[in-house]
Write a protein that holds these residues in place. Structure first.
Motif, PDB file in Angstrom:
ATOM      1  N   UNK A   1      -3.274 -20.869  29.389  1.00 40.16           N
ATOM      2  CA  UNK A   1      -4.287 -20.797  28.927  1.00 40.16           C
ATOM      3  C   UNK A   1      -4.601 -21.804  27.732  1.00 40.16           C
ATOM      4  N   UNK A   2      -5.871 -22.010  27.701  1.00 38.14           N
ATOM      5  CA  UNK A   2      -6.245 -22.807  26.286  1.00 38.14           C
ATOM      6  C   UNK A   2      -7.331 -22.398  25.753  1.00 38.14           C
ATOM      7  N   UNK A   3      -7.501 -22.452  24.396  1.00 40.79           N
ATOM      8  CA  UNK A   3      -8.620 -21.931  23.570  1.00 40.79           C
ATOM      9  C   UNK A   3      -9.854 -22.568  23.918  1.00 40.79           C
ATOM     10  N   UNK A   4     -11.038 -22.122  24.169  1.00 44.03           N
ATOM     11  CA  UNK A   4     -12.090 -22.670  24.594  1.00 44.03           C
ATOM     12  C   UNK A   4     -12.798 -23.533  23.330  1.00 44.03           C
ATOM     13  N   UNK A   5     -12.115 -23.256  22.042  1.00 44.46           N
ATOM     14  CA  UNK A   5     -12.560 -23.930  21.059  1.00 44.46           C
ATOM     15  C   UNK A   5     -11.905 -25.068  20.824  1.00 44.46           C
ATOM     16  N   UNK A  15       1.197 -19.385  27.734  1.00 40.88           N
ATOM     17  CA  UNK A  15       1.548 -18.895  29.193  1.00 40.88           C
ATOM     18  C   UNK A  15       2.030 -17.568  28.992  1.00 40.88           C
ATOM     19  N   UNK A  16       1.443 -16.467  29.618  1.00 52.04           N
ATOM     20  CA  UNK A  16       1.864 -14.906  29.723  1.00 52.04           C
ATOM     21  C   UNK A  16       2.610 -14.974  31.195  1.00 52.04           C
ATOM     22  N   UNK A  17       3.688 -14.556  30.993  1.00 55.62           N
ATOM     23  CA  UNK A  17       4.521 -13.985  32.133  1.00 55.62           C
ATOM     24  C   UNK A  17       5.420 -12.639  31.683  1.00 55.62           C
ATOM     25  N   UNK A  21       4.851 -17.617  26.153  1.00 52.02           N
ATOM     26  CA  UNK A  21       5.415 -18.734  25.724  1.00 52.02           C
ATOM     27  C   UNK A  21       4.116 -19.761  25.014  1.00 52.02           C
ATOM     28  N   UNK A  22       4.439 -20.132  23.856  1.00 52.40           N
ATOM     29  CA  UNK A  22       3.343 -20.916  23.156  1.00 52.40           C
ATOM     30  C   UNK A  22       3.905 -22.403  22.945  1.00 52.40           C
ATOM     31  N   UNK A  23       2.929 -23.322  22.935  1.00 52.43           N
ATOM     32  CA  UNK A  23       3.437 -24.794  22.705  1.00 52.43           C
ATOM     33  C   UNK A  23       2.008 -25.452  22.050  1.00 52.43           C
ATOM     34  N   UNK A  24       2.502 -26.641  21.346  1.00 50.85           N
ATOM     35  CA  UNK A  24       1.326 -27.448  20.859  1.00 50.85           C
ATOM     36  C   UNK A  24       1.025 -28.242  22.140  1.00 50.85           C
ATOM     37  N   UNK A  37       6.562  -9.439  24.450  1.00 53.24           N
ATOM     38  CA  UNK A  37       5.297  -8.782  24.205  1.00 53.24           C
ATOM     39  C   UNK A  37       5.478  -7.969  22.964  1.00 53.24           C
ATOM     40  N   UNK A  38       6.028  -7.139  22.492  1.00 55.41           N
ATOM     41  CA  UNK A  38       6.115  -6.380  21.285  1.00 55.41           C
ATOM     42  C   UNK A  38       6.006  -7.492  19.971  1.00 55.41           C
ATOM     43  N   UNK A  39       6.957  -8.516  19.886  1.00 55.47           N
ATOM     44  CA  UNK A  39       6.914  -9.279  18.922  1.00 55.47           C
ATOM     45  C   UNK A  39       5.340  -9.924  18.749  1.00 55.47           C
ATOM     46  N   UNK A  40       4.989 -10.272  19.832  1.00 52.90           N
ATOM     47  CA  UNK A  40       3.583 -11.070  19.802  1.00 52.90           C
ATOM     48  C   UNK A  40       2.479  -9.734  19.249  1.00 52.90           C
TER      49      UNK A  40
END
Length: 54
Positions: A1-5, A15-17, A21-24, A37-40
């Motif tokens: 997913x990407x931010x709508x902003x 990406x949620x599985x 997962x997060x990237x630039x 999930x707990x850390x996020x």
């Protein structure tokens, strides 16, 4: 997913599985950060509360 902003892909992608997962979105070669999930949830809660400790 990407931010709508985001403009010109200047954002992070997530990406949620079983993990988040997060990237630039502009610098894919820098890799991906992986969060449980707990850390996020802790990260988001801390941001909302604006309480940071050293």
């Amino acid at each position: 997913m990407k931010s709508s902003y985001s403009e010109n892909s200047a954002c992070v992608e997530a990406k949620l599985s079983t993990e988040l997962l997060v990237r630039d979105s502009k610098e894919h070669e820098f890799g991906t950060l992986t969060f449980s999930p707990n850390a996020w949830q802790h990260f988001v809660t801390t941001l909302r509360e604006k309480t940071f400790s050293s």
